[in-house]
Design a protein around this motif. Structure first.
Motif, mmCIF file in Angstrom:
data_model
loop_
_atom_site.group_PDB
_atom_site.id
_atom_site.type_symbol
_atom_site.label_atom_id
_atom_site.label_comp_id
_atom_site.label_asym_id
_atom_site.label_seq_id
_atom_site.Cartn_x
_atom_site.Cartn_y
_atom_site.Cartn_z
ATOM 1 N N VAL A 64 5.663 32.822 -13.907
ATOM 2 C CA VAL A 64 6.393 32.726 -15.183
ATOM 3 C C VAL A 64 6.886 34.141 -15.516
ATOM 4 N N ASP A 65 8.164 34.386 -15.193
ATOM 5 C CA ASP A 65 8.735 35.722 -15.413
ATOM 6 C C ASP A 65 9.942 35.620 -16.357
ATOM 7 N N ASP A 66 10.639 36.739 -16.549
ATOM 8 C CA ASP A 66 11.751 36.744 -17.510
ATOM 9 C C ASP A 66 12.875 35.790 -17.096
ATOM 10 N N ASP A 67 13.107 35.641 -15.785
ATOM 11 C CA ASP A 67 14.150 34.709 -15.326
ATOM 12 C C ASP A 67 13.781 33.283 -15.713
ATOM 13 N N LEU A 68 12.491 32.936 -15.557
ATOM 14 C CA LEU A 68 12.067 31.579 -15.920
ATOM 15 C C LEU A 68 12.153 31.390 -17.433
ATOM 16 N N ARG A 69 11.764 32.429 -18.191
ATOM 17 C CA ARG A 69 11.853 32.332 -19.657
ATOM 18 C C ARG A 69 13.320 32.164 -20.096
ATOM 19 N N ALA A 70 14.264 32.805 -19.392
ATOM 20 C CA ALA A 70 15.696 32.636 -19.718
ATOM 21 C C ALA A 70 16.120 31.187 -19.448
ATOM 22 N N LEU A 71 15.604 30.605 -18.352
ATOM 23 C CA LEU A 71 15.898 29.190 -18.060
ATOM 24 C C LEU A 71 15.347 28.312 -19.184
ATOM 25 N N PRO A 76 8.956 24.727 -30.831
ATOM 26 C CA PRO A 76 9.276 24.647 -29.395
ATOM 27 C C PRO A 76 8.031 24.750 -28.530
ATOM 28 N N ARG A 77 8.000 23.963 -27.465
ATOM 29 C CA ARG A 77 6.855 23.975 -26.556
ATOM 30 C C ARG A 77 7.378 24.016 -25.129
ATOM 31 N N TYR A 78 6.619 24.668 -24.257
ATOM 32 C CA TYR A 78 7.053 24.918 -22.880
ATOM 33 C C TYR A 78 5.920 24.519 -21.942
ATOM 34 N N PHE A 79 6.257 23.810 -20.882
ATOM 35 C CA PHE A 79 5.252 23.321 -19.931
ATOM 36 C C PHE A 79 5.730 23.673 -18.522
ATOM 37 N N VAL A 80 5.003 24.561 -17.869
ATOM 38 C CA VAL A 80 5.348 24.961 -16.500
ATOM 39 C C VAL A 80 4.266 24.405 -15.576
ATOM 40 N N ASN A 81 4.675 23.794 -14.479
ATOM 41 C CA ASN A 81 3.752 23.170 -13.507
ATOM 42 C C ASN A 81 2.731 22.251 -14.194
ATOM 43 N N PRO A 82 3.183 21.346 -15.079
ATOM 44 C CA PRO A 82 2.211 20.489 -15.783
ATOM 45 C C PRO A 82 1.527 19.511 -14.826
ATOM 46 N N GLU A 83 0.239 19.266 -15.119
ATOM 47 C CA GLU A 83 -0.534 18.280 -14.333
ATOM 48 C C GLU A 83 -1.237 17.368 -15.324
ATOM 49 N N ILE A 84 -1.393 16.110 -14.951
ATOM 50 C CA ILE A 84 -2.213 15.201 -15.747
ATOM 51 C C ILE A 84 -3.602 15.165 -15.108
ATOM 52 N N LEU A 85 -4.597 15.627 -15.867
ATOM 53 C CA LEU A 85 -5.970 15.698 -15.346
ATOM 54 C C LEU A 85 -6.691 14.369 -15.545
ATOM 55 N N TRP A 86 -6.272 13.629 -16.582
ATOM 56 C CA TRP A 86 -6.916 12.355 -16.917
ATOM 57 C C TRP A 86 -5.933 11.527 -17.732
ATOM 58 N N ALA A 87 -5.956 10.212 -17.502
ATOM 59 C CA ALA A 87 -5.133 9.290 -18.304
ATOM 60 C C ALA A 87 -6.015 8.145 -18.764
ATOM 61 N N LEU A 128 1.081 25.773 -17.602
ATOM 62 C CA LEU A 128 1.273 27.175 -18.001
ATOM 63 C C LEU A 128 2.261 27.195 -19.162
ATOM 64 N N ASN A 129 2.004 28.057 -20.158
ATOM 65 C CA ASN A 129 2.907 28.135 -21.311
ATOM 66 C C ASN A 129 3.983 29.217 -21.092
ATOM 67 N N TYR A 130 4.741 29.507 -22.133
ATOM 68 C CA TYR A 130 5.864 30.470 -22.078
ATOM 69 C C TYR A 130 5.403 31.841 -21.576
ATOM 70 N N LYS A 131 4.138 32.181 -21.913
ATOM 71 C CA LYS A 131 3.617 33.503 -21.504
ATOM 72 C C LYS A 131 2.967 33.456 -20.125
ATOM 73 N N GLY A 132 2.863 32.245 -19.523
ATOM 74 C CA GLY A 132 2.213 32.118 -18.215
ATOM 75 C C GLY A 132 0.716 31.905 -18.321
ATOM 76 N N GLU A 133 0.226 31.640 -19.550
ATOM 77 C CA GLU A 133 -1.213 31.375 -19.741
ATOM 78 C C GLU A 133 -1.519 29.919 -19.393
ATOM 79 N N GLN A 134 -2.696 29.715 -18.774
ATOM 80 C CA GLN A 134 -3.077 28.325 -18.443
ATOM 81 C C GLN A 134 -3.701 27.648 -19.661
ATOM 82 N N ILE A 135 -3.182 26.456 -19.984
ATOM 83 C CA ILE A 135 -3.634 25.701 -21.161
ATOM 84 C C ILE A 135 -4.130 24.335 -20.708
ATOM 85 N N GLU A 136 -5.212 23.867 -21.316
ATOM 86 C CA GLU A 136 -5.637 22.469 -21.151
ATOM 87 C C GLU A 136 -5.588 21.836 -22.524
ATOM 88 N N GLU A 137 -5.007 20.646 -22.620
ATOM 89 C CA GLU A 137 -4.740 20.042 -23.925
ATOM 90 C C GLU A 137 -4.733 18.526 -23.819
#
Ligand code: K1U
Ligand code: ZN
Length: 169
Positions: free
Chosen positions: A24-31, A72-83, A115-124
């Motif tokens: 997650v770099d500046d080019d991805l954030r521009a996208l 605004p919310r951003y999801f990079v490489n999202p995975e579903i861990l449980w449904a 991963l969020n806009y900053k590249g931090e891994q989130i579980e939600e």
């Protein structure tokens, strides 16, 4: 930031499987900034990168109601861990299938990792419209449209209607 063109059915690029993002770099954030601007202008509540022709596993979303501040919310490489086993119906729409709405049944609740806009891994955990929208958008990352969850007849009718709209425009 720039407005991008949203692909509509039957554009073959919408059937592509999108690739994971390495960093997650500046080019991805521009996208992601362009995607968000494009989504707000449409208007929509979610957008996957492939809908603007970029085959990366990236989603933007804003579920704020009218009159509320933007969320605004951003999801990079999202995975579903449980449904959840229990499902819920929702009348879905899609900016890539304009003016078509139909009911889709999906798991009512999901647990996500991304991963969020900053590249931090989130579980939600997600439920309600958030669960519907993230599953709809994650389908896009695998080349699946909400009309693929409908009968063949309804899907073909939807595509025919969108083609007719495009000709008339
Ligand atoms: O094309 C997309 O993937 C975006 C899509 C997201 C979505 C909507 C409904 C259920 C599941 C996923 C849309 O945003 S369609 C437009 C829409 O729902 C909307 C537009 C303006 C205001 C409120 C909703
Ligand atoms: Zn969609």
């Amino acid at each position: 930031m720039a407005l991008r063109e949203i692909l509509v059915v039957p554009d073959a690029r919408l059937k592509q499987v999108s690739q994971p993002v390495a960093t997650v770099d500046d080019d991805l954030r521009a996208l992601m900034d362009d995607m968000l601007e494009t989504m707000y202008a449409a208007p929509g509540i979610g957008l996957a990168a492939i809908q603007i022709g970029v085959p990366k596993r990236v989603i933007v979303m804003d579920l704020a109601r009218e009159g509320e501040d933007r969320q605004p919310r951003y999801f990079v490489n999202p995975e579903i861990l449980w449904a959840s086993d229990d499902t819920a119906p929702y009348e879905e729409g899609c900016l890539s299938v304009p003016e078509i709405y139909d009911e889709v049944e999906r798991p009512a609740r999901v647990k996500l990792r991304y991963l969020n806009y900053k590249g931090e891994q989130i579980e939600e955990d997600a439920e309600g419209l958030f669960a519907v929208c993230i599953q709809h958008e994650m389908d896009h990352l695998d080349g699946v449209l909400f009309i693929d969850h409908l009968s063949r007849l309804k899907r073909e009718q939807a595509i025919k209607k969108v083609k007719k709209q495009a000709k008339a425009a």
